[in-house]
Design a protein around this motif. Structure first.
Motif, PDB file in Angstrom:
ATOM      1  N   THR A 139       0.828  -1.206   0.000  1.00 17.72           N
ATOM      2  CA  THR A 139       0.000   0.000   0.000  1.00 17.72           C
ATOM      3  C   THR A 139       0.863   1.257   0.000  1.00 17.72           C
ATOM      4  O   THR A 139       0.613   2.200  -0.762  1.00 17.72           O
ATOM      5  CB  THR A 139      -0.913   0.002   1.245  1.00 17.72           C
ATOM      6  N   LEU A 140       1.888   1.266   0.835  1.00 20.72           N
ATOM      7  CA  LEU A 140       2.750   2.453   0.914  1.00 20.72           C
ATOM      8  C   LEU A 140       3.518   2.665  -0.390  1.00 20.72           C
ATOM      9  O   LEU A 140       3.683   3.803  -0.836  1.00 20.72           O
ATOM     10  CB  LEU A 140       3.720   2.318   2.094  1.00 20.72           C
ATOM     11  N   HIS A 158       2.612   1.619  -3.501  1.00 19.72           N
ATOM     12  CA  HIS A 158       1.666   2.089  -4.515  1.00 19.72           C
ATOM     13  C   HIS A 158       1.277   3.551  -4.290  1.00 19.72           C
ATOM     14  O   HIS A 158       1.166   4.335  -5.228  1.00 19.72           O
ATOM     15  CB  HIS A 158       0.403   1.216  -4.516  1.00 19.72           C
ATOM     16  N   ASP A 159       1.086   3.887  -3.029  1.00 21.04           N
ATOM     17  CA  ASP A 159       0.684   5.253  -2.714  1.00 21.04           C
ATOM     18  C   ASP A 159       1.799   6.240  -3.077  1.00 21.04           C
ATOM     19  O   ASP A 159       1.535   7.298  -3.670  1.00 21.04           O
ATOM     20  CB  ASP A 159       0.351   5.362  -1.224  1.00 21.04           C
ATOM     21  N   ALA A 160       3.032   5.866  -2.772  1.00 22.55           N
ATOM     22  CA  ALA A 160       4.159   6.755  -3.097  1.00 22.55           C
ATOM     23  C   ALA A 160       4.323   6.882  -4.607  1.00 22.55           C
ATOM     24  O   ALA A 160       4.604   7.969  -5.127  1.00 22.55           O
ATOM     25  CB  ALA A 160       5.442   6.235  -2.449  1.00 22.55           C
ATOM     26  N   ARG A 213      -5.582  12.089  -1.494  1.00 19.83           N
ATOM     27  CA  ARG A 213      -4.945  10.980  -0.810  1.00 19.83           C
ATOM     28  C   ARG A 213      -4.905  11.253   0.700  1.00 19.83           C
ATOM     29  O   ARG A 213      -4.948  12.391   1.142  1.00 19.83           O
ATOM     30  CB  ARG A 213      -3.538  10.765  -1.356  1.00 19.83           C
ATOM     31  N   MET A 247      -8.143   6.061  -2.423  1.00 16.61           N
ATOM     32  CA  MET A 247      -6.944   5.227  -2.555  1.00 16.61           C
ATOM     33  C   MET A 247      -6.691   5.119  -4.047  1.00 16.61           C
ATOM     34  O   MET A 247      -6.767   6.071  -4.771  1.00 16.61           O
ATOM     35  CB  MET A 247      -7.193   3.845  -1.965  1.00 16.61           C
ATOM     36  N   GLN A 248      -6.400   3.943  -4.514  1.00 10.51           N
ATOM     37  CA  GLN A 248      -6.319   3.750  -5.941  1.00 10.51           C
ATOM     38  C   GLN A 248      -7.725   3.506  -6.469  1.00 10.51           C
ATOM     39  O   GLN A 248      -8.696   3.519  -5.730  1.00 10.51           O
ATOM     40  CB  GLN A 248      -5.465   2.536  -6.271  1.00 10.51           C
ATOM     41  N   ALA A 266      -4.902  -1.473   4.560  1.00  8.28           N
ATOM     42  CA  ALA A 266      -4.275  -0.469   3.692  1.00  8.28           C
ATOM     43  C   ALA A 266      -4.532   0.939   4.219  1.00  8.28           C
ATOM     44  O   ALA A 266      -3.613   1.762   4.325  1.00  8.28           O
ATOM     45  CB  ALA A 266      -4.805  -0.627   2.266  1.00  8.28           C
ATOM     46  N   THR A 270      -2.821   1.740   7.514  1.00  6.01           N
ATOM     47  CA  THR A 270      -1.392   1.948   7.246  1.00  6.01           C
ATOM     48  C   THR A 270      -1.134   3.364   6.753  1.00  6.01           C
ATOM     49  O   THR A 270      -0.207   4.039   7.202  1.00  6.01           O
ATOM     50  CB  THR A 270      -0.910   0.929   6.193  1.00  6.01           C
ATOM     51  N   LEU A 271      -1.968   3.810   5.813  1.00  3.72           N
ATOM     52  CA  LEU A 271      -1.765   5.156   5.265  1.00  3.72           C
ATOM     53  C   LEU A 271      -1.993   6.231   6.320  1.00  3.72           C
ATOM     54  O   LEU A 271      -1.266   7.229   6.368  1.00  3.72           O
ATOM     55  CB  LEU A 271      -2.698   5.384   4.065  1.00  3.72           C
ATOM     56  N   ASP A 315       0.934   6.159   8.748  1.00  2.00           N
ATOM     57  CA  ASP A 315       2.132   6.681   8.080  1.00  2.00           C
ATOM     58  C   ASP A 315       2.075   8.201   7.973  1.00  2.00           C
ATOM     59  O   ASP A 315       3.066   8.887   8.221  1.00  2.00           O
ATOM     60  CB  ASP A 315       2.242   6.047   6.688  1.00  2.00           C
TER      61      ASP A 315
END
Lengths: 245, 245
Positions: free
Chosen positions: A236-237, A239-241, B178, B220-221, B233, B236-237, B240
């Motif tokens: 996830t991190l 893909h997000d980056a 995001r 997200m995506q 997911a 986590t985001l 983070d």
């Protein structure tokens, strides 16, 4: 099922697809389709589009497919120390749903040898689980799976051919730059190769091997996560980056 | 088990802890402890420290504990449309491992009514799973779990008391800022309340209710994820982004 996937060879010359397996049961029993219904379809490793149901007969469903472009190919590959079977079983569909180009399962000191005996490493077992994940996430790119019993040979001899020109990251608990910082200056179309260790971590030799082969460390929080949770979190991190770049 | 957790009441006045249950079996059969061994211990909702084994007798292990400060309390709460039981079972330990202060399970149009009948909503069933996650992640903060059959009452009447002064985010597939952008200017000690819908999504009414009560959308995506993958997911985001702040 958010997308009905089929193998390209299942389509006839007139773009008609006939299904009579679990997909047909899903169409009939869950989506309650009939002639004229539209469903979203995709060809494995190919385009996504819509299909019209043109016939239903004794548990068989025939659809006429109109496919457009394939979705973008996932830009992340995963090098994963083989988790225990119970965790691997949970992981297959999630990996496909999150999007990975390639999954390389490897040995490590803290991987138990008998993990390699699991039937979950048999394509006949994992492919349906990967398809389930793709259908959930509306993707068509089937992850390429390889099993590498020799970690050192994989890292030294095989990785450059399997994953050329990727930014290589190895996740370690504790202090290290965050994924987003490590990828802050990644070029627009960069691919990432992410290494995730066993639950006990890579040993010092394995970590030094990875670092000697262009892997740079990234950290998460101080928390130690189960392999499946760690993989989902790290993918996830990444893909997000990449999406932010 | 990376941390042996005990209830504060299990400790006697001399900081001695005696275990004779699954924890004792783990100490003896997996960690092979004996008198003098050191293990990492924590009190539920309390401090973390080390303990020395002072006696082993017929499957009972007695340890002398020295506790330090508690770990930081998780700064994320989760409002989750009740997932189907199979998914909820997978999720409990992962939620605790990732760190959540509070889990509010709620109804929504696309939640099937019979999901509320599952024994997985019984504390006797989910508490051991939460403890498993805490022990994996070396945390002591037991998530507070509440079940809310009436979505509207939860959002209108109960949420302000349950989660005061939190930044409220609702995750929706598709185009939206995001998570990291939504939290870019969060104050240093900010708490986040994250709402995650059912697999079919919130309906328009539910989404408008959430937005009317200070939830802002994050994306997200484009991928549609299973509830458990989506929760891991998104948590986590959020973690983070808060760690970056």
């Amino acid at each position: 099922m958010n997308l009905l996937l089929f193998q390209p060879g299942e389509l006839d010359a007139g773009a008609a697809l006939t299904v009579a397996d679990g997909r047909a049961r899903h169409l009939l029993d869950v989506l309650h389709v009939g002639p004229g219904s539209e469903v979203r379809v995709g060809a494995v490793d190919g385009g996504i589009g819509t299909a019209s149901v043109i016939a239903v007969d004794a548990g068989r469903v025939t659809l006429r497919c109109r496919l457009g472009d394939p979705p973008p190919r996932p830009r992340v590959d995963l090098l994963l120390a083989l988790p225990r079977p119970k965790v691997l079983r949970r992981l297959w569909a999630q990996l496909a749903a999150l999007g990975v180009g390639r999954v390389m399962l490897t040995n490590a000191e803290r991987v138990e040898r008998n993990y390699f005996d699991t039937h979950l490493l048999t394509p006949a077992v994992y492919e349906p689980l990967l398809l389930e994940g793709l259908q959930q996430a509306r993707d068509t790119w089937m992850p390429r799976v390889t099993v590498h019993r020799q970690f050192r040979r994989l890292v030294e001899d095989e990785l450059d051919a399997l994953c050329p020109a990727a930014i290589r990251l190895v996740a370690e608990p504790g202090e290290a730059p965050r994924v987003s910082r490590a990828l802050a200056h990644a070029p627009p179309e960069a691919r990432v190769l992410l290494a995730v260790g066993p639950e006990g971590g890579w040993n010092a030799f394995e970590l030094s091997q990875l670092e000697a082969h262009r892997f740079t460390r990234v950290g998460m929080q101080a928390r130690t996560l189960r392999s499946d949770t760690a993989c989902v979190a790290l993918l996830t991190l990444v893909h997000d980056a990449l999406a932010a770049g």
